[in-house]
Scaffold this motif. Structure first.
Motif, PDB file in Angstrom:
ATOM      1  N   THR A   2       0.680  -1.165  -0.093  1.00  0.00           N
ATOM      2  CA  THR A   2       0.045  -0.059   0.063  1.00  0.00           C
ATOM      3  C   THR A   2       0.954   1.191   0.121  1.00  0.00           C
ATOM      4  OG1 THR A   2      -0.077   0.261   2.497  1.00  0.00           O
ATOM      5  CG2 THR A   2      -1.751  -1.282   1.446  1.00  0.00           C
ATOM      6  N   GLY A   3       0.171   2.346  -0.153  1.00  0.00           N
ATOM      7  CA  GLY A   3       1.106   3.623  -0.172  1.00  0.00           C
ATOM      8  C   GLY A   3       1.316   4.084   1.243  1.00  0.00           C
ATOM      9  N   GLU A   4       0.707   3.687   2.252  1.00  0.00           N
ATOM     10  CA  GLU A   4       1.116   3.939   3.556  1.00  0.00           C
ATOM     11  C   GLU A   4       2.325   3.037   3.874  1.00  0.00           C
ATOM     12  OE1 GLU A   4      -0.067   6.064   5.797  1.00  0.00           O
ATOM     13  OE2 GLU A   4      -1.141   6.813   3.927  1.00  0.00           O
ATOM     14  N   GLU A   5       2.336   1.762   3.513  1.00  0.00           N
ATOM     15  CA  GLU A   5       3.541   0.986   3.825  1.00  0.00           C
ATOM     16  C   GLU A   5       4.738   1.485   2.825  1.00  0.00           C
ATOM     17  OE1 GLU A   5       1.729  -3.611   3.920  1.00  0.00           O
ATOM     18  OE2 GLU A   5       1.889  -2.733   1.999  1.00  0.00           O
ATOM     19  N   ALA A   6       4.564   2.266   1.680  1.00  0.00           N
ATOM     20  CA  ALA A   6       5.569   2.997   0.959  1.00  0.00           C
ATOM     21  C   ALA A   6       6.167   4.363   1.877  1.00  0.00           C
ATOM     22  CB  ALA A   6       5.099   3.413  -0.388  1.00  0.00           C
ATOM     23  N   ARG A   7       5.123   4.786   2.566  1.00  0.00           N
ATOM     24  CA  ARG A   7       5.524   5.899   3.175  1.00  0.00           C
ATOM     25  C   ARG A   7       6.345   5.554   4.395  1.00  0.00           C
ATOM     26  NH1 ARG A   7       2.569  10.452   1.520  1.00  0.00           N
ATOM     27  NH2 ARG A   7       0.902   9.858  -0.064  1.00  0.00           N
ATOM     28  N   ALA A   8       5.867   4.674   4.755  1.00  0.00           N
ATOM     29  CA  ALA A   8       6.670   3.977   6.356  1.00  0.00           C
ATOM     30  C   ALA A   8       8.053   3.638   5.792  1.00  0.00           C
ATOM     31  CB  ALA A   8       6.107   3.004   6.839  1.00  0.00           C
ATOM     32  N   LEU A   9       8.341   3.234   4.470  1.00  0.00           N
ATOM     33  CA  LEU A   9       9.561   2.604   4.257  1.00  0.00           C
ATOM     34  C   LEU A   9      10.626   3.940   3.903  1.00  0.00           C
ATOM     35  CD1 LEU A   9       9.199  -0.160   1.923  1.00  0.00           C
ATOM     36  CD2 LEU A   9       9.863  -0.171   4.182  1.00  0.00           C
ATOM     37  N   VAL A  10      10.072   4.861   3.530  1.00  0.00           N
ATOM     38  CA  VAL A  10      10.794   6.392   3.089  1.00  0.00           C
ATOM     39  C   VAL A  10      10.983   6.814   4.534  1.00  0.00           C
ATOM     40  CG1 VAL A  10      10.732   8.710   2.288  1.00  0.00           C
ATOM     41  CG2 VAL A  10       9.851   6.625   1.030  1.00  0.00           C
ATOM     42  N   ALA A  11      10.267   7.121   5.592  1.00  0.00           N
ATOM     43  CA  ALA A  11      10.241   7.488   6.975  1.00  0.00           C
ATOM     44  C   ALA A  11      11.679   6.721   7.634  1.00  0.00           C
ATOM     45  CB  ALA A  11       9.076   7.415   7.738  1.00  0.00           C
ATOM     46  N   ALA A  53       6.437  10.302  -4.237  1.00  0.00           N
ATOM     47  CA  ALA A  53       6.747   9.713  -5.221  1.00  0.00           C
ATOM     48  C   ALA A  53       6.795   8.043  -5.339  1.00  0.00           C
ATOM     49  CB  ALA A  53       8.443  10.000  -5.648  1.00  0.00           C
ATOM     50  N   LEU A  54       7.161   7.798  -4.217  1.00  0.00           N
ATOM     51  CA  LEU A  54       7.046   6.092  -3.972  1.00  0.00           C
ATOM     52  C   LEU A  54       5.718   5.546  -3.959  1.00  0.00           C
ATOM     53  CD1 LEU A  54       8.865   3.570  -3.820  1.00  0.00           C
ATOM     54  CD2 LEU A  54       8.938   3.807  -1.282  1.00  0.00           C
ATOM     55  N   ALA A  55       4.821   6.391  -3.075  1.00  0.00           N
ATOM     56  CA  ALA A  55       3.348   5.919  -2.890  1.00  0.00           C
ATOM     57  C   ALA A  55       2.818   6.222  -4.517  1.00  0.00           C
ATOM     58  CB  ALA A  55       2.857   6.763  -2.080  1.00  0.00           C
ATOM     59  N   GLU A  56       3.098   7.015  -4.993  1.00  0.00           N
ATOM     60  CA  GLU A  56       2.426   7.323  -6.407  1.00  0.00           C
ATOM     61  C   GLU A  56       2.998   6.027  -7.310  1.00  0.00           C
ATOM     62  OE1 GLU A  56       0.151   9.469  -9.468  1.00  0.00           O
ATOM     63  OE2 GLU A  56      -0.018   8.784  -7.340  1.00  0.00           O
ATOM     64  N   THR A  57       4.106   5.516  -7.115  1.00  0.00           N
ATOM     65  CA  THR A  57       4.612   4.479  -7.993  1.00  0.00           C
ATOM     66  C   THR A  57       3.845   3.124  -7.536  1.00  0.00           C
ATOM     67  OG1 THR A  57       6.810   5.623  -8.043  1.00  0.00           O
ATOM     68  CG2 THR A  57       6.644   3.027  -8.430  1.00  0.00           C
ATOM     69  N   VAL A  58       3.455   3.060  -6.565  1.00  0.00           N
ATOM     70  CA  VAL A  58       2.803   1.857  -6.078  1.00  0.00           C
ATOM     71  C   VAL A  58       1.502   1.845  -6.510  1.00  0.00           C
ATOM     72  CG1 VAL A  58       1.835   0.662  -4.108  1.00  0.00           C
ATOM     73  CG2 VAL A  58       4.196   1.493  -3.964  1.00  0.00           C
ATOM     74  N   ARG A 223       6.150   7.188 -15.752  1.00  0.00           N
ATOM     75  CA  ARG A 223       6.799   8.661 -15.988  1.00  0.00           C
ATOM     76  C   ARG A 223       5.942   9.648 -16.042  1.00  0.00           C
ATOM     77  NH1 ARG A 223      11.255   5.764 -19.958  1.00  0.00           N
ATOM     78  NH2 ARG A 223      12.570   5.272 -18.155  1.00  0.00           N
ATOM     79  N   GLY A 224       4.606   9.666 -16.801  1.00  0.00           N
ATOM     80  CA  GLY A 224       3.559  10.582 -16.708  1.00  0.00           C
ATOM     81  C   GLY A 224       3.280  11.000 -15.425  1.00  0.00           C
ATOM     82  N   ALA A 225       2.974   9.984 -14.700  1.00  0.00           N
ATOM     83  CA  ALA A 225       2.327  10.344 -13.182  1.00  0.00           C
ATOM     84  C   ALA A 225       3.414  10.880 -12.388  1.00  0.00           C
ATOM     85  CB  ALA A 225       1.947   9.061 -12.394  1.00  0.00           C
ATOM     86  N   LEU A 226       4.644  10.571 -12.247  1.00  0.00           N
ATOM     87  CA  LEU A 226       5.718  11.047 -11.680  1.00  0.00           C
ATOM     88  C   LEU A 226       6.131  12.237 -12.234  1.00  0.00           C
ATOM     89  CD1 LEU A 226       7.905   7.820 -10.910  1.00  0.00           C
ATOM     90  CD2 LEU A 226       6.383   9.251  -9.275  1.00  0.00           C
TER      91      LEU A 226
END
Length: 335
Positions: A2-11, A53-58, A223-226
């Motif tokens: 999930t996006g939340e898991e991605a955010r936790a990794l970045v943190a 960026a990571l959450a959007e990729t996911v 690439r469009g979304a990012l």
């Protein structure tokens, strides 16, 4: 994922300055379909925007029928310092360092035609070119080469006809020193995602990844979304700084999954989906590991080829057959 898991990794990576990951997947990737890596680059994984960026990729991967099996985030400077950047683009770096000697035979012919048409006598790798002008910076060399035009010679091999100290010269991979410098920015991160999809890699790269320049990429593509996210926050992207990479083929995908994830678990290539398929066809995986460096391979015709480029965007069965053929002849596979 999930996006939340991605955010936790970045943190986690930002708090420790170390690699932060989800750990091994609960089940291995299926033996069918495509098993590959998506790399989210530091130009969008900035200290402030990495979580988005990571959450959007996911999110985009999920909408594109791609499953994220596991993910890791690490400082971009550490990614480069540990040699991952060089190993991610082995041919780009080799051509930039060694010049024409590193080209496979088809790329050499393309270079010869370009030099004849442009009437240039010298071809220099990017790093040799950097020594020919005292005040030439990586950014200035890239700008000069892109302004002159970049001609693709072959896999990982590009040439620009420009000037050094007022003399016409053909520069090989002139953008590479600036690309490498982009991994040294303070606070920038790299996102690594091990992925699987029932879709073929050529389809994923053609539709889900998006055009090389994010400004030209479809809005629903990676690439469009990012690119949209970057523009909203004043981040400049380009063909060279294109936000995200998706493994260029099944062979490259296998090697990247192995290098970024399985190897750290103490596992070999046989732990990857494509590696299991190769082993099932009797191919020595110890020999296949030599393909990671993307050295030129000699064909029976006398031509040399780049293994990553020769298998780029091919369907899975075709790549299995090609690698098995290389292993059967023993040429270039650690023999």
């Amino acid at each position: 994922m999930t996006g939340e898991e991605a955010r936790a990794l970045v943190a986690g990576a930002q708090a420790t300055g170390l690699r932060s990951g989800t750990g091994p997947p609960k089940t291995p990737a299926p033996r069918t379909g495509s098993h590959f890596v998506v790399l989210v680059k530091p130009e969008v994984m900035t200290a402030v925007r990495a979580t988005d960026a990571l959450a959007e990729t996911v999110r985009v991967l999920g909408q594109g029928d791609v499953s994220v099996l596991r993910c890791a985030v690490m400082p971009a400077e550490d990614f480069a310092g540990r040699g991952y950047l060089l190993l991610h683009y082995p041919r780009l770096h080799r051509v930039a360092a060694d010049g024409a000697e590193a080209l496979h035979s088809g790329a050499r012919r393309e270079l010869g035609s370009l030099m004849t048409a442009s009437r240039t006598a010298d071809a220099l790798g990017a790093y040799e070119a950097m020594t020919r002008e005292a005040d030439l910076s990586p950014a200035a060399l890239e700008e000069r080469c892109r302004g002159a035009g970049i001609h693709k010679l072959g896999s990982g091999s590009y040439a620009s006809v420009t000037e050094l100290n007022g003399r016409p010269v053909t520069v090989l991979n002139g953008f590479l020193p600036a690309l490498a410098a982009g991994y040294t920015g303070p606070g920038a991160l790299v996102g690594l995602l091990e992925c699987h999809s029932h879709r073929e890699i050529d389809e994923l790269r053609g539709e889900l990844l998006g055009a090389l320049h994010p400004a030209d990429a479809a809005p629903a593509s990676l690439r469009g979304a990012l690119g949209t996210l970057a523009r909203e926050h004043g981040i400049a992207l380009s063909e060279g700084r294109n936000a995200v990479h998706l493994s260029a083929g099944h062979l490259e995908g296998m090697l990247q999954v192995w290098r970024y994830f399985a190897a750290l678990d103490g596992q070999g290539i046989e732990s990857t989906a494509f590696g299991r398929s190769l082993a099932g066809r009797g191919v020595s995986l110890a020999a296949v590991a030599a393909l990671a460096a993307d050295h030129n391979l000699a064909e029976d015709s006398g031509e040399t080829v780049a293994p990553h480029g020769a298998t780029e965007n091919l369907r899975r069965d075709a790549v299995l057959d090609r690698v098995r053929q290389w292993a059967a002849t023993g040429k270039g596979l650690g023999t």
